[in-house]
Design a protein around this motif. Structure first.
Motif, PDB file in Angstrom:
ATOM      1  N   ILE A 289     124.482 -20.915 -10.756  1.00 49.00           N
ATOM      2  CA  ILE A 289     124.068 -21.227 -12.029  1.00 49.00           C
ATOM      3  C   ILE A 289     122.455 -21.157 -12.092  1.00 49.00           C
ATOM      4  O   ILE A 289     121.764 -21.664 -11.028  1.00 49.00           O
ATOM      5  N   GLY A 290     122.008 -20.564 -13.081  1.00 48.54           N
ATOM      6  CA  GLY A 290     120.451 -20.559 -13.297  1.00 48.54           C
ATOM      7  C   GLY A 290     119.975 -21.132 -14.138  1.00 48.54           C
ATOM      8  O   GLY A 290     120.955 -21.249 -15.304  1.00 48.54           O
ATOM      9  N   PHE A 291     118.721 -21.330 -14.521  1.00 45.87           N
ATOM     10  CA  PHE A 291     118.111 -22.294 -15.566  1.00 45.87           C
ATOM     11  C   PHE A 291     116.819 -21.181 -16.164  1.00 45.87           C
ATOM     12  O   PHE A 291     116.156 -20.733 -15.363  1.00 45.87           O
ATOM     13  N   ALA A 292     117.096 -21.098 -17.194  1.00 48.87           N
ATOM     14  CA  ALA A 292     115.710 -20.183 -17.852  1.00 48.87           C
ATOM     15  C   ALA A 292     115.078 -21.096 -18.960  1.00 48.87           C
ATOM     16  O   ALA A 292     115.844 -21.511 -19.861  1.00 48.87           O
ATOM     17  N   ALA A 293     113.873 -21.545 -18.608  1.00 47.91           N
ATOM     18  CA  ALA A 293     112.981 -22.415 -19.683  1.00 47.91           C
ATOM     19  C   ALA A 293     112.160 -21.564 -20.198  1.00 47.91           C
ATOM     20  O   ALA A 293     111.298 -20.716 -19.521  1.00 47.91           O
ATOM     21  N   GLU A 294     112.179 -21.124 -21.484  1.00 45.13           N
ATOM     22  CA  GLU A 294     111.545 -20.065 -22.327  1.00 45.13           C
ATOM     23  C   GLU A 294     110.851 -20.754 -23.464  1.00 45.13           C
ATOM     24  O   GLU A 294     111.264 -21.802 -24.191  1.00 45.13           O
TER      25      GLU A 294
ATOM     26  N   GLN B 115      84.970 -20.586 -11.666  1.00 44.61           N
ATOM     27  CA  GLN B 115      85.482 -20.679 -10.170  1.00 44.61           C
ATOM     28  C   GLN B 115      86.800 -19.726 -10.433  1.00 44.61           C
ATOM     29  O   GLN B 115      87.512 -19.881 -11.288  1.00 44.61           O
ATOM     30  N   LYS B 116      87.162 -18.987  -9.426  1.00 45.93           N
ATOM     31  CA  LYS B 116      88.523 -18.112  -9.379  1.00 45.93           C
ATOM     32  C   LYS B 116      89.439 -18.735  -8.336  1.00 45.93           C
ATOM     33  O   LYS B 116      88.861 -18.943  -7.177  1.00 45.93           O
ATOM     34  N   LEU B 117      90.703 -18.663  -8.693  1.00 43.20           N
ATOM     35  CA  LEU B 117      91.694 -19.159  -7.517  1.00 43.20           C
ATOM     36  C   LEU B 117      92.649 -17.777  -7.490  1.00 43.20           C
ATOM     37  O   LEU B 117      92.969 -17.400  -8.386  1.00 43.20           O
ATOM     38  N   ASP B 118      92.572 -17.330  -6.265  1.00 46.35           N
ATOM     39  CA  ASP B 118      93.589 -16.290  -5.848  1.00 46.35           C
ATOM     40  C   ASP B 118      95.002 -16.878  -5.750  1.00 46.35           C
ATOM     41  O   ASP B 118      95.163 -17.624  -4.789  1.00 46.35           O
ATOM     42  N   LEU B 119      95.784 -16.330  -6.479  1.00 45.03           N
ATOM     43  CA  LEU B 119      97.332 -16.613  -6.464  1.00 45.03           C
ATOM     44  C   LEU B 119      98.249 -15.670  -6.011  1.00 45.03           C
ATOM     45  O   LEU B 119      97.776 -14.491  -6.150  1.00 45.03           O
ATOM     46  N   VAL B 120      99.423 -15.971  -5.355  1.00 44.44           N
ATOM     47  CA  VAL B 120      99.981 -15.011  -4.669  1.00 44.44           C
ATOM     48  C   VAL B 120     101.510 -15.263  -5.125  1.00 44.44           C
ATOM     49  O   VAL B 120     101.709 -16.788  -5.319  1.00 44.44           O
ATOM     50  N   ARG B 121     102.710 -14.455  -5.126  1.00 51.89           N
ATOM     51  CA  ARG B 121     104.088 -14.843  -5.805  1.00 51.89           C
ATOM     52  C   ARG B 121     104.596 -15.659  -4.486  1.00 51.89           C
ATOM     53  O   ARG B 121     104.545 -15.564  -3.649  1.00 51.89           O
ATOM     54  N   THR B 122     105.530 -16.480  -5.081  1.00 50.12           N
ATOM     55  CA  THR B 122     106.181 -17.339  -4.106  1.00 50.12           C
ATOM     56  C   THR B 122     107.476 -16.326  -4.040  1.00 50.12           C
ATOM     57  O   THR B 122     107.716 -15.629  -4.818  1.00 50.12           O
ATOM     58  N   THR B 123     108.302 -17.121  -3.168  1.00 48.77           N
ATOM     59  CA  THR B 123     109.664 -16.426  -3.059  1.00 48.77           C
ATOM     60  C   THR B 123     110.492 -16.708  -4.394  1.00 48.77           C
ATOM     61  O   THR B 123     110.469 -17.953  -4.702  1.00 48.77           O
ATOM     62  N   ASP B 124     111.343 -15.785  -4.817  1.00 51.90           N
ATOM     63  CA  ASP B 124     112.282 -16.012  -5.940  1.00 51.90           C
ATOM     64  C   ASP B 124     113.434 -16.479  -5.260  1.00 51.90           C
ATOM     65  O   ASP B 124     114.203 -15.586  -5.071  1.00 51.90           O
ATOM     66  N   ILE B 125     113.739 -17.817  -5.405  1.00 56.97           N
ATOM     67  CA  ILE B 125     114.730 -18.407  -4.936  1.00 56.97           C
ATOM     68  C   ILE B 125     116.432 -17.984  -5.507  1.00 56.97           C
ATOM     69  O   ILE B 125     117.202 -17.585  -4.952  1.00 56.97           O
ATOM     70  N   LEU B 126     116.051 -18.009  -6.816  1.00 54.94           N
ATOM     71  CA  LEU B 126     117.241 -17.544  -7.511  1.00 54.94           C
ATOM     72  C   LEU B 126     117.793 -15.782  -7.085  1.00 54.94           C
ATOM     73  O   LEU B 126     118.907 -15.462  -6.856  1.00 54.94           O
ATOM     74  N   GLU B 127     116.634 -15.147  -7.120  1.00 57.79           N
ATOM     75  CA  GLU B 127     116.724 -13.548  -6.732  1.00 57.79           C
ATOM     76  C   GLU B 127     117.515 -13.516  -5.456  1.00 57.79           C
ATOM     77  O   GLU B 127     118.369 -12.898  -5.066  1.00 57.79           O
ATOM     78  N   SER B 128     116.934 -14.199  -4.392  1.00 55.92           N
ATOM     79  CA  SER B 128     117.359 -14.212  -2.951  1.00 55.92           C
ATOM     80  C   SER B 128     118.780 -14.657  -2.925  1.00 55.92           C
ATOM     81  O   SER B 128     119.861 -14.187  -2.339  1.00 55.92           O
ATOM     82  N   LEU B 129     119.248 -15.623  -3.795  1.00 61.88           N
ATOM     83  CA  LEU B 129     120.799 -16.212  -3.921  1.00 61.88           C
ATOM     84  C   LEU B 129     121.632 -15.201  -4.494  1.00 61.88           C
ATOM     85  O   LEU B 129     122.726 -14.885  -4.112  1.00 61.88           O
TER      86      LEU B 129
ATOM     87  N   VAL C 296     123.457 -13.779 -11.810  1.00 64.67           N
ATOM     88  CA  VAL C 296     123.814 -15.295 -12.235  1.00 64.67           C
ATOM     89  C   VAL C 296     125.270 -15.418 -12.843  1.00 64.67           C
ATOM     90  O   VAL C 296     125.500 -14.422 -13.705  1.00 64.67           O
ATOM     91  N   ASP C 297     126.076 -16.265 -12.332  1.00 69.34           N
ATOM     92  CA  ASP C 297     127.248 -16.304 -13.178  1.00 69.34           C
ATOM     93  C   ASP C 297     127.055 -17.090 -14.406  1.00 69.34           C
ATOM     94  O   ASP C 297     127.619 -16.657 -15.647  1.00 69.34           O
ATOM     95  N   LEU C 298     126.104 -18.229 -14.474  1.00 64.78           N
ATOM     96  CA  LEU C 298     126.015 -19.153 -15.609  1.00 64.78           C
ATOM     97  C   LEU C 298     124.625 -19.210 -15.891  1.00 64.78           C
ATOM     98  O   LEU C 298     124.181 -19.938 -14.904  1.00 64.78           O
TER      99      LEU C 298
ATOM    100  N   GLY D 121     129.853 -23.479  -2.208  1.00 69.13           N
ATOM    101  CA  GLY D 121     130.314 -22.650  -3.001  1.00 69.13           C
ATOM    102  C   GLY D 121     129.931 -22.409  -4.354  1.00 69.13           C
ATOM    103  O   GLY D 121     129.971 -21.634  -5.031  1.00 69.13           O
ATOM    104  N   ILE D 122     129.081 -23.605  -4.773  1.00 68.27           N
ATOM    105  CA  ILE D 122     128.145 -23.305  -6.087  1.00 68.27           C
ATOM    106  C   ILE D 122     126.877 -23.860  -5.831  1.00 68.27           C
ATOM    107  O   ILE D 122     126.544 -24.746  -5.014  1.00 68.27           O
ATOM    108  N   VAL D 123     125.878 -23.012  -6.313  1.00 63.50           N
ATOM    109  CA  VAL D 123     124.329 -23.464  -6.294  1.00 63.50           C
ATOM    110  C   VAL D 123     123.967 -23.321  -7.752  1.00 63.50           C
ATOM    111  O   VAL D 123     124.098 -22.554  -8.361  1.00 63.50           O
ATOM    112  N   ALA D 124     123.492 -24.620  -8.128  1.00 64.67           N
ATOM    113  CA  ALA D 124     122.675 -24.749  -9.421  1.00 64.67           C
ATOM    114  C   ALA D 124     121.209 -24.903  -9.241  1.00 64.67           C
ATOM    115  O   ALA D 124     120.584 -25.697  -8.694  1.00 64.67           O
ATOM    116  N   MET D 125     120.288 -23.890  -9.649  1.00 61.94           N
ATOM    117  CA  MET D 125     118.835 -23.939  -9.530  1.00 61.94           C
ATOM    118  C   MET D 125     118.326 -24.419 -10.869  1.00 61.94           C
ATOM    119  O   MET D 125     117.986 -23.931 -11.735  1.00 61.94           O
TER     120      MET D 125
END
Ligand SMILES: Cc1cc2nc3c(=O)[nH]c(=O)nc-3n(C[C@H](O)[C@H](O)[C@H](O)COP(=O)(O)O)c2cc1C
Length: 392
Positions: free
Chosen positions: A314-319, A290-304, A336-338, A262-266
């Motif tokens: 519940i989401g967390f924003a570290a800024e 040296q170059k490193l090719d990066l691709v985006r990971t799944t945005d778990i919070l967005e999917s939720l 996100v609710d909170l 009923g509740i998910v806290a990311m």
């Protein structure tokens, strides 16, 4: 609940605390220190509580039960009022040489202490340090008042007023049950994105905030699933712990566990990017860049957020910049609710620290929380969740 009574003049007020709790339909068992019995007789508490008073841990109770274990297990709150400097010191340092101090170590119930002592004792650095240590471990403190003390001094250290002690106990009991019957998924820690068999990309998250959030949810009666990236923290007791490494593994674990919650806290610090491919062998050093090719990971919070339904998110924003503004945008965009926003550039807060300061952002507004232990912050977050869900 269990009421602990210790050796000081204010011990007689514990009788009033007991009566007031009974008026509010709380069943109270009393545990006394030997020294407390020098101030008020055990008979008084036995008659008032209608339960045997527990003083001597070597005396077996009915049916040969070991009472410091049975009472510790049965307790939904341990309130120590009044609490002497001596007992606070023993609690802080893990000394268990009588019934009360042994029960303190043996219980997983929330603990609330109401200190009472002479002003100089209350200000002594060792007492200040012990109280701080207890607070940081989640022990609630009903602050003493200022006034004439039994010893004749004027100052801080007077046992808090009975109604304030009882209100604090009632609030702790209701918090204790605020997540009863809920299933909560909490994510914690960093994710680790492998580059080759020896190198990876990760971040500075220690996992502490998520672990504290999971522990407090457990203590409030929830069934908890903790999905954690690699950390050095011991696995918390009394919950399912799913250990993952990468953002993709975390996304899969959350997708599997969230439908039952009923509740998910990311609270995890999930990598936004991963290497496009993991090299099978160690990448050799070359001349030049040296170059490193990066691709985006799944945005778990967005999917939720997309599959939200009635689930509380519940989401967390570290800024490091424009904290509130960025967190507000993220909350709206991801449904996100909170949102718990913390400024990770601030000294003494955030990643790898035991303390954190945060701004809670929800549909009703914003609550600024000063620097406090992550355990206390977790309590405040779940308090806010309870308020928001009660209003919904
Ligand atoms: C008359 C009297 C009053 C006392 N009042 C207090 C008090 O208010 N706070 C306190 O911390 N200790 C007080 N003490 C000291 C404690 O009783 C003492 O430290 C004792 O070892 C505490 O034992 P306990 O913590 O196991 O109950 C008082 C002692 C006496 C004799």
């Amino acid at each position: 609940m269990v009421l602990g009574v210790t050796g000081c003049i204010g011990a007689y007020k514990a009788c009033e605390v007991l009566r007031e709790l009974q008026r509010r339909d709380v069943d109270v068992h009393v545990v006394m220190t030997e020294h407390a019995t020098r101030f008020v007789g055990a008979m008084t508490f036995e008659a008032l509580s209608r339960h045997p008073v527990f003083i001597d841990q070597f005396a077996l109770g009915a049916e040969s039960e070991i009472r410091h274990v049975s009472l510790a297990d049965a307790a939904d709150l341990l309130l120590v009022a009044p609490a002497t400097a001596n007992v606070l010191g023993k609690f802080a340092r893990g000394i268990a040489d009588d019934a009360l101090t042994t029960l303190f170590l043996g219980t997983t119930a929330p603990v609330l202490v109401a200190p009472a002592m002479n002003v100089n004792m209350f200000r002594h650095p060792v007492v200040v340090e012990n109280l701080e240590m207890l607070r940081s471990r989640g022990v609630g403190v009903v602050e003493p008042g200022t006034g004439y003390l039994a010893c004749g001094w004027l100052g801080e250290g007077r046992l808090a007023e009975v109604p304030d002690i009882v209100d604090a106990a009632m609030a702790a009991l209701s918090r204790r049950r605020s997540l009863a019957g809920e299933t909560v998924v909490v994510t914690a820690g960093p994710t680790v994105e492998d580059i080759d068999p020896v190198r990876f990309i990760s971040n500075r998250s220690s996992g502490r905030m998520g672990y504290r959030l999971a522990e407090v949810a457990r203590d409030r009666g929830a069934t908890v699933v903790l999905v954690t990236g690699p950390t050095v923290l011991p696995a918390p007791r009394g919950m399912e712990v799913v250990a993952v490494r990468s953002a993709e593994e975390m996304a899969r674990a959350v997708a599997e566990k969230a439908p039952g919650a009923g509740i998910v806290a990311m609270a995890a610090a999930v990598s936004d990017y991963r290497p496009a491919a993991v090299a099978p062998g160690k990448i050799k050093k070359q001349d030049g860049a040296q170059k490193l090719d990066l691709v985006r990971t799944t945005d778990i919070l967005e999917s939720l957020g997309e599959a939200k339904g009635t689930r509380f998110l519940i989401g967390f924003a570290a800024e490091t910049d424009d904290l509130v503004e960025n967190a507000r945008k993220k909350r709206m965009a991801k449904r996100v609710d909170l949102m718990v926003a913390n400024d990770v550039s601030r000294n003494g807060a955030g990643f790898a620290s035991e303390k954190n300061a945060a701004v809670l952002i929800d549909a009703k507004g914003q609550t600024d929380l000063p620097l406090m232990s992550k355990r206390e912050l977790a309590e405040r977050i779940w308090d806010r969740v309870a308020e928001l869900r009660a209003r919904a």
